[in-house]
Design an enzyme around this catalytic site. Sequence first.
Site, short mmCIF file in Angstrom:
data_model
loop_
_atom_site.label_atom_id
_atom_site.label_comp_id
_atom_site.label_asym_id
_atom_site.label_seq_id
_atom_site.Cartn_x
_atom_site.Cartn_y
_atom_site.Cartn_z
CB SER A 118 -15.69 3.66 11.65
OG SER A 118 -15.16 2.41 11.37
CG HIS A 139 -18.14 0.91 7.57
ND1 HIS A 139 -19.11 0.81 8.55
CD2 HIS A 139 -16.96 0.97 8.24
CE1 HIS A 139 -18.54 0.84 9.73
NE2 HIS A 139 -17.25 0.93 9.57
CG ASN A 189 -20.34 2.00 14.28
OD1 ASN A 189 -20.44 0.99 14.99
ND2 ASN A 189 -19.30 2.20 13.49
N1 LIG Z 1 -10.84 -1.87 13.44
C1 LIG Z 1 -12.14 -1.90 13.20
O1 LIG Z 1 -12.90 -2.59 13.88
C2 LIG Z 1 -12.71 -1.10 12.05
C3 LIG Z 1 -13.96 -1.47 11.53
C4 LIG Z 1 -14.47 -0.77 10.43
C5 LIG Z 1 -13.75 0.29 9.89
N2 LIG Z 1 -12.54 0.66 10.44
C6 LIG Z 1 -11.81 1.76 9.78
O2 LIG Z 1 -10.80 1.19 8.98
C7 LIG Z 1 -9.65 2.04 8.94
C8 LIG Z 1 -8.42 1.28 9.39
O3 LIG Z 1 -8.62 0.74 10.67
P1 LIG Z 1 -7.73 -0.48 11.23
O4 LIG Z 1 -8.35 -0.88 12.52
O5 LIG Z 1 -7.50 -1.49 10.18
O6 LIG Z 1 -6.36 0.28 11.53
P2 LIG Z 1 -4.89 -0.33 11.79
O7 LIG Z 1 -4.20 0.60 12.69
O8 LIG Z 1 -4.97 -1.78 12.15
O9 LIG Z 1 -4.20 -0.28 10.32
C9 LIG Z 1 -3.91 0.91 9.65
C10 LIG Z 1 -2.72 0.65 8.72
O10 LIG Z 1 -2.59 1.78 7.85
C11 LIG Z 1 -1.21 2.05 7.68
N3 LIG Z 1 -1.09 3.44 7.28
C12 LIG Z 1 -1.20 4.55 8.06
N4 LIG Z 1 -1.05 5.65 7.31
C13 LIG Z 1 -0.84 5.25 6.04
C14 LIG Z 1 -0.64 5.91 4.80
N5 LIG Z 1 -0.61 7.24 4.73
N6 LIG Z 1 -0.48 5.17 3.69
C15 LIG Z 1 -0.51 3.80 3.75
N7 LIG Z 1 -0.70 3.12 4.89
C16 LIG Z 1 -0.86 3.83 6.02
C17 LIG Z 1 -0.57 1.71 9.01
O11 LIG Z 1 0.80 1.45 8.87
C18 LIG Z 1 -1.37 0.48 9.43
O12 LIG Z 1 -0.76 -0.71 9.00
C19 LIG Z 1 -10.01 3.26 9.79
O13 LIG Z 1 -10.53 4.25 8.94
C20 LIG Z 1 -11.11 2.72 10.70
O14 LIG Z 1 -12.00 3.74 11.11
C21 LIG Z 1 -12.00 -0.03 11.49
#
Ligand SMILES: NC(=O)c1ccc[n+]([C@@H]2O[C@H](COP(=O)([O-])OP(=O)(O)OC[C@H]3O[C@@H](n4cnc5c(N)ncnc54)[C@H](O)[C@@H]3O)[C@@H](O)[C@H]2O)c1
Length: 398
Positions: A118, A139, A189
């Site tokens: 993001s 995204h 955003n």
């Molecule tokens: N949550 C939102 O609303 C949202 C929206 C758009 C984009 N994003 C982006 O998406 C990405 C993930 O966000 P999220 O909210 O799903 O996070 P989250 O914390 O729910 O999930 C992340 C997952 O990645 C795993 N992980 C961490 N390091 C790892 C690695 N080296 N190899 C494999 N797995 C690994 C963790 O165990 C976890 O299960 C981020 O870059 C975030 O900026 C989030």
Amino acid sequence: MIKNVGIIGSGTMGSGIAQVAATAGCMVKLYDTKQAALDKSKAALEKILNRLIQKGRIDEAEKERIQGNISYVNTLKDLRDSDLTIEAIIENLDIKQKVFSELETYVSDDAIIASNTSSLSIASIASSLQKPERCIGIHFFNPAPLMKLVEVIPAIQTSKEVLEKATQTIADWKKVVAVAKDTPGFIVNRVARPFYGESLRIYEEGLADFETIDNALKTLGKFRMGPFELMDFIGNDVNYTVTETVFTAFYFDSRYKPSFTQKRLSEAGYLGRKTGKGYYDYDENGKRVTLSADIERSQNTDSHNSELSQQIFNRVLVMLINEAADALFLNIASAEDIDNAMTKGVNYPKGLLAWADEKGIDWCVKTLDDLYDEYHEDRYRCSPLLRKMNRQKTKFFN
Ligand SMILES: NC(=O)c1ccc[n+]([C@@H]2O[C@H](COP(=O)([O-])OP(=O)(O)OC[C@H]3O[C@@H](n4cnc5c(N)ncnc54)[C@H](O)[C@@H]3O)[C@@H](O)[C@H]2O)c1
């Protein structure tokens, strides 16, 4: 068409993206370092699909087909057959770069490697690859299966073929694509910042309370949620961090200045629904607790201050329009993509540029100039595009 898809990270976003790709008929490999995260993702999908069956949206066979299209794996090497990999792990550049450069040693030469980041630049993530031209931003919005919009962000290194293939794939997955330049906040955003920032500013000036501001935007603007309700829903920690990241990334442009009000809430742990307290109070089920004094006060403000409500709505709307116009002015995305992004990514009732046409470009310029005259602050500077359009008497859409 892309058949084999790898997803890295089975958290909120990775799980949702896996569901979208599997539903579209791709063979998905979902990888996470934590077995517990994989188990949780699998169980969550089962629950979601059962709910869809209950609602009559899918049948048992469709559930089995979707589930059969996803396998849960615990080494990165398992993604070696992926034509497209989408990474959705922790928002940390170093970690993402390490995972990307390792993945590249397993996949084929023409495999696409994408990030769901993001806030990080796609150029910085791509730079970790031997073949950075294969990298792109894809995204999704949360929850990925429900939100129609996907921003596709080519980095300066990205090849034309990769952009075309990624755009086509996301369209095949029945999503609306908005192509955005690799700039802070991409489209949504960035353009959405004033919804929160200007509302907080209005509150800080003592012009109105949270409820009055929320009501003005819901009743006059037909926004589904008011800004304070929405910040409580998103989480004041998360929303504050996005604002601060965008502000810093724009070299401290005052238009994106974060608010002390929100910072203090975040510091105090008043994060919103998830902690039971934010701008409003919530019960253990996340439902708003409304005190009778609040109802009385809001009825009073509603009946006595329709002029105030109009002022609040105009001010927030014009700041949103200005941000959308400036994004177009700076070639962040096309007018259609900017409007689609806001209606399909964050459910705005109307596209902001179409809204500008409706209110009149002259109204937008005058309202912004009035604000600038009053405050003499750079945040109220009118986009040169609006000014030019006003001179030339043109509209965004004809
Ligand atoms: N949550 C939102 O609303 C949202 C929206 C758009 C984009 N994003 C982006 O998406 C990405 C993930 O966000 P999220 O909210 O799903 O996070 P989250 O914390 O729910 O999930 C992340 C997952 O990645 C795993 N992980 C961490 N390091 C790892 C690695 N080296 N190899 C494999 N797995 C690994 C963790 O165990 C976890 O299960 C981020 O870059 C975030 O900026 C989030």
